[in-house]
Design a protein around this motif. Sequence first.
Motif, PDB file in Angstrom:
ATOM      1  N   GLY A  39       0.820  -1.202   0.000  1.00  0.00           N
ATOM      2  CA  GLY A  39       0.000   0.000   0.000  1.00  0.00           C
ATOM      3  C   GLY A  39       0.859   1.259   0.000  1.00  0.00           C
ATOM      4  N   TRP A  85      -0.187   1.405   5.311  1.00  0.00           N
ATOM      5  CA  TRP A  85      -1.246   2.327   4.911  1.00  0.00           C
ATOM      6  C   TRP A  85      -2.562   1.894   5.534  1.00  0.00           C
ATOM      7  N   THR A  86      -3.361   2.868   5.907  1.00  0.00           N
ATOM      8  CA  THR A  86      -4.691   2.643   6.459  1.00  0.00           C
ATOM      9  C   THR A  86      -5.698   3.384   5.595  1.00  0.00           C
ATOM     10  N   ARG A  87      -6.752   2.669   5.204  1.00  0.00           N
ATOM     11  CA  ARG A  87      -7.808   3.320   4.415  1.00  0.00           C
ATOM     12  C   ARG A  87      -8.477   4.383   5.278  1.00  0.00           C
ATOM     13  N   PRO A  88      -8.502   5.609   4.814  1.00  0.00           N
ATOM     14  CA  PRO A  88      -9.062   6.679   5.643  1.00  0.00           C
ATOM     15  C   PRO A  88     -10.579   6.594   5.826  1.00  0.00           C
ATOM     16  N   TRP A  89     -11.292   5.964   4.900  1.00  0.00           N
ATOM     17  CA  TRP A  89     -12.749   5.950   4.988  1.00  0.00           C
ATOM     18  C   TRP A  89     -13.297   4.916   5.956  1.00  0.00           C
ATOM     19  N   ASP A  90     -12.517   3.871   6.259  1.00  0.00           N
ATOM     20  CA  ASP A  90     -13.038   2.887   7.217  1.00  0.00           C
ATOM     21  C   ASP A  90     -12.005   2.428   8.250  1.00  0.00           C
ATOM     22  N   LYS A  92      -9.317   0.600   7.885  1.00  0.00           N
ATOM     23  CA  LYS A  92      -8.712  -0.718   7.663  1.00  0.00           C
ATOM     24  C   LYS A  92      -7.215  -0.562   7.409  1.00  0.00           C
ATOM     25  N   ASN A  93      -6.401  -1.115   8.313  1.00  0.00           N
ATOM     26  CA  ASN A  93      -4.955  -1.138   8.165  1.00  0.00           C
ATOM     27  C   ASN A  93      -4.609  -2.376   7.339  1.00  0.00           C
ATOM     28  N   ILE A  94      -3.789  -2.201   6.299  1.00  0.00           N
ATOM     29  CA  ILE A  94      -3.520  -3.313   5.385  1.00  0.00           C
ATOM     30  C   ILE A  94      -2.154  -3.977   5.619  1.00  0.00           C
ATOM     31  N   ASP A  98      -0.258  -6.520   3.022  1.00  0.00           N
ATOM     32  CA  ASP A  98       1.079  -6.253   2.475  1.00  0.00           C
ATOM     33  C   ASP A  98       2.031  -7.410   2.763  1.00  0.00           C
TER      34      ASP A  98
END
Length: 168
Positions: A39, A85-90, A92-94, A98
Motif C-alpha cells: 500500500g 497504509w490505512t484506508r481513511p474511509w473505514d 482498515k490497516n492493510i 502487504d
Amino acid sequence: MDFDDVINKRYSVRGYLDKEVEDEKLEYVLKAATIAPTGVNNQPFKVFVIDTKKNKESLSEIYGAKWFVEAPYVLCVVANVDEAWTRPWDGKNIADIDATIVMDHIILAATNVGLGTCYIAAFKADKAREFLNLNDNEVPVLFTPLGYGNAEPRDTPRKEIDEFVEYI
C-alpha cells in the motif's frame, strides 16, 4: 521457468532435504520481497531469515510439525502496523495484506529457483513474537521453511472457475 510453470509447480512442501541453499538463491528470493507491491509503497515489513539448525528448539515451539525445521532456513514476514497504509474511509490497516503479498513473492521466487516452501499461518504468535523480539507495532504474519523439497505434492483439488467467480 516461465510464469505458468512457476504457479503450476508450486506446492506446499512438507519435507526437506538436509542440503544447504546457495547464497545467490537466497538473495534472489529476498530480492523478490523488495519488489512486492505494498500500500502506497510503504514497504511496512521485515523478513527474518532464521537458521534452522541454530534455532530448531525455538522454531519447534512456534510450529510443531517435524518437517518445519528440516529446511536450512525458515523465513518469517513481519508486518509493521504503524508504517502500513490505512484506508481513511473505514480505518482498515492493510499491514497483513502487504505482508501476505511479500510472502507470496518469496514463495513464487523460491519455486522459480527450485526451492520448496510452505505457507504457515497456524503458528503460536506469542512464541513467535518472543523469539523474534518484536515491538508492539510488529506482527508476525506468515512463516515458511526454505529449502530443497523431499516430499511429493498432496492431492489438492481446486474449485472450478464458475464456483468462485461472479460476473456482474
